[in-house]
Design an enzyme around this catalytic site. Structure first.
Site, PDB file in Angstrom:
ATOM      1  CD  GLU A  58      10.017  42.766  70.850  1.00  0.00           C
ATOM      2  OE1 GLU A  58      11.189  42.559  71.275  1.00  0.00           O
ATOM      3  OE2 GLU A  58       9.504  42.105  69.929  1.00  0.00           O
ATOM      4  CG  HIS A 128       3.031  32.792  72.711  1.00  0.00           C
ATOM      5  ND1 HIS A 128       4.158  32.051  72.888  1.00  0.00           N
ATOM      6  CD2 HIS A 128       3.248  33.556  71.610  1.00  0.00           C
ATOM      7  CE1 HIS A 128       5.025  32.350  71.931  1.00  0.00           C
ATOM      8  NE2 HIS A 128       4.505  33.262  71.145  1.00  0.00           N
TER       9      HIS A 128
END
Lengths: 327, 337
Positions: A58, A128
């Protein structure tokens, strides 16, 4: 009129921009299978040169996007999980967003960071369920948080066309929202312009993301007793302070429903600004996640820390009960 | 006017380096940095600088292999890279001195300058993070069918950064036209490379299947030959390369060491590297009268450069929030209106 879902609106905005402008391309993980559904069918339509399948790098691919943008392309970087925006916080805030200034205005970095499922994910737990929009606003990165399908379409379109880095967060809880839409009404929405979803005279209720829908429900529930004006900033940074001032100027009361953590969250900024600059008649209230919320995986441990419709309704009622500062 | 205006335009096509041109570039960088250190001492360059004195052959030799359209990504020790790429030295010095006439209008400074007119896209202060930015620029060029090559400079400290390796991976995976140049000057600020790097620098590249080699970074012509091979490979679709340039900085990490006198290097080590001074190595290849002519020209030019920089106005504080956003968006002020 046809129904348009929020997710389909994101899909359509991105597809339309890629049709319109060849410099636009999308990159992210699991692109070949359009895992988030945002890019369904894109690989066939645009080819692998404009739909880039990325390895789990990422930080690397966020910097890669900066490089492509410096070279004249307009990348849209898709992230699957909100914490990934924290992993690449440096690449967005310290690099992409600073290069224009550091170059004395020579070259901007037109990258869109698309997080199409931000915020609370029941049962997915601590790593998350983040909602990091206040952090980007704190760093001066243009950040949008559309609540409706038409705003999702319009703001993603504008973000891609904008010459600066823009973070676009679509709250997970909004993805299923559907709206009657005439496709001719799918138009760019300017950054930094809020929207009044319900006009009202007693209290200004600022709400962001999926909480906009909760706020509208509260306004409808209380209609008859309390006239609630529902204010959706749509863009977190730059915030539409003028529209807020206009609204609070009329109502004199303020409640903020903010999906970020309480400490230094967007709600804190709105209340602080209102306290300094706006003609509040009574102390304002906010509903938010707790300070530094870290949610457990079991839904029972998670839901209890999320802002709710009931909390928003209670906050609205309580500011109406206040008779004034110091009373 | 650039320091390289007199370099023949055909040089980048040549397998044989132009010894006199390389000497001129090295001499110019050396004297530019020495003049900059003087300006630090005089209080004109308020940030201090990270002098590249001792490492000039890397910048000169590597950048001489490039075409004008090729891109350089620099580092915090990057003045040499910019000068070699054709950045206007007067405006670079003005930038170091925080003047409005600087290449970045005083916004980039010594640590993160860029000059898009010379295709120096940036010098990110986040060590190692230029590698993937280079991959993105290289990808944009390759997909556009452009022959552009990207030269990405970083130091030995960067090879311990994961982001660097992510950049290597992307560049190797897609055979992007990037040449990675590691200037291994032996120290990441005070930390010796041997205490920081498990394995080797070239091993970092080899792990990704990137052609990698270690080069004598004190000899500009050796640098030139190695980088030229890598640039030719990149331009012909052969993908990235990694070149470790073994070099040394004669000054401290930053000019703050003029005051702090950190003792992380033995004088004997400094002396041994002074025996391989890139300026002297290149000087030996150029006739004495030619050298004298170049040296005089460099001094005259640098007199103008310094005069321009110190005579230039400081930026107007009222412009502090200019260039924050492309659309002119301004932040709210930090105190109540």
């Amino acid at each position: 009129m046809p129904k348009l879902s929020y997710l389909k609106a994101l899909h359509r905005a991105l597809r339309d921009e890629m049709d319109r402008d060849e410099s636009v391309f999308v990159l992210g993980e699991d692109m070949n299978f359009a895992l988030t559904n945002t890019t369904s069918g894109f690989l066939d339509r645009f080819g692998a040169d404009r739909v880039l399948e990325m390895p789990l790098s990422e930080q690397g691919f966020t910097n890669f996007a900066t490089g492509a943008a410096l070279a004249g392309r307009r990348p849209v970087v898709e992230f699957q999980i909100p914490f990934l925006l924290l992993l690449v916080f440096e690449q967005i805030t310290n690099q992409a967003n600073k290069f224009l200034l550091m170059s004395g205005g020579q070259r901007s970095v037109p990258v869109t960071y698309l997080m199409p499922a931000g915020g609370h994910r029941p049962g997915w737990g601590a790593q998350h369920s983040d909602q990091p929009y206040s952090l980007f606003a704190h760093m001066g990165v243009k950040t949008v948080l559309p609540a409706t399908p038409t705003d999702a379409y319009g703001l993603l379109t504008t973000a891609i066309r904008d010459d600066d880095p823009v973070v676009v967060i679509g709250p997970l809880a909004c993805l299923g929202v559907r709206e009657d839409v005439d496709h001719a009404d799918l138009v760019p929405v300017p950054l930094g312009k809020g929207r009044i979803h319900r006009a009202g005279t007693d209290v200004t209720l600022v709400a962001t993301g999926h909480l906009v829908h909760e706020a509208i429900a509260v306004a409808d529930d209380l209609a008859g007793d309390i006239s609630v004006e529902v204010f959706d900033p749509r863009t977190v940074y730059p915030f539409d302070w003028d529209l807020l001032a206009e609204s609070v100027g009329r109502t004199g009361r303020l409640v903020v429903a903010d999906d970020t953590n309480r400490f230094s969250g967007l709600g804190a900024e709105v209340l602080a600004t209102a306290a300094e600059e706006l003609p509040l008649r009574v102390p304002p209230k906010r509903v938010s996640r707790p300070d530094g919320a870290v949610v457990g995986a079991a839904p029972e441990l998670d839901a209890v820390l999320q802002p709710t419709r009931e909390q928003i309704a209670d906050a609205v009622r309580s500011v109406l009960k206040e008779s004034g500062w110091g009373a | 006017m650039s320091v390289l205006d007199e370099v023949p335009a055909t040089e980048a096509d040549s397998a044989v380096p132009d010894s006199a041109a390389l000497y001129r570039t090295i001499r110019f960088i050396r004297r530019f940095e020495e003049r900059a250190v003087e300006l630090v001492k005089a209080g004109e360059i308020r940030s201090g600088i990270h002098p590249c004195i001792g490492q000039e052959a890397v910048a000169a030799g590597a950048v001489a292999t490039l075409d004008a359209d090729d891109v350089v990504l620099s580092s915090h020790r990057g003045h040499g890279h910019l000068l070699a790429k054709g950045c206007d030295p007067a405006r670079l010095m003005a930038e170091l001195a925080g003047r409005a006439t600087g290449i970045d209008r005083g916004r980039g400074g010594s640590f993160h300058p860029s000059d898009f007119s010379a295709n120096v896209f940036n010098a990110t202060g986040t060590v190692g993070h230029g590698a993937a930015i280079a991959a993105g620029i290289g990808w944009a060029a390759a997909t556009a069918g452009s022959p552009r090559v990207v030269l990405s400079f970083f130091g030995d400290g960067a090879v311990s950064q994961g982001a660097l390796l992510e950049g290597f991976n992307l560049a190797a995976l897609w055979r992007l036209p990037v040449v990675y140049v590691c200037e291994n000057n032996g120290y990441a600020t005070t930390l010796p490379a041997g205490a920081a790097i498990a394995g080797t620098v070239v091993g970092r590249g080899e792990a990704f299947g990137i052609p990698s080699s270690s080069v004598d970074g004190q000899d500009a012509e050796t640098v030139y030959a190695a980088v030229r091979e890598a640039v030719v490979r990149a331009r012909s679709g052969g993908g990235p390369s990694l070149l470790e340039m073994r070099t040394y900085r004669y000054h401290g990490h930053h000019t703050f060491e003029l005051k702090t006198r950190l003792r992380y290097r033995e004088q004997s080590e400094v002396d041994s590297w002074l025996g391989r001074d890139p300026l002297l190595i290149q000087a030996a290849r150029v006739a004495e009268d030619e050298r004298a002519r170049v040296d005089a020209e460099v001094e005259a030019r640098l007199d103008e450069v310094v005069r321009f920089a110190v005579a230039s106005p400081y930026p107007d504080p009222a412009t502090a929030t200019d260039h924050l956003h492309a659309d002119g968006l301004r932040p709210r002020p930090g105190s109540a209106r």
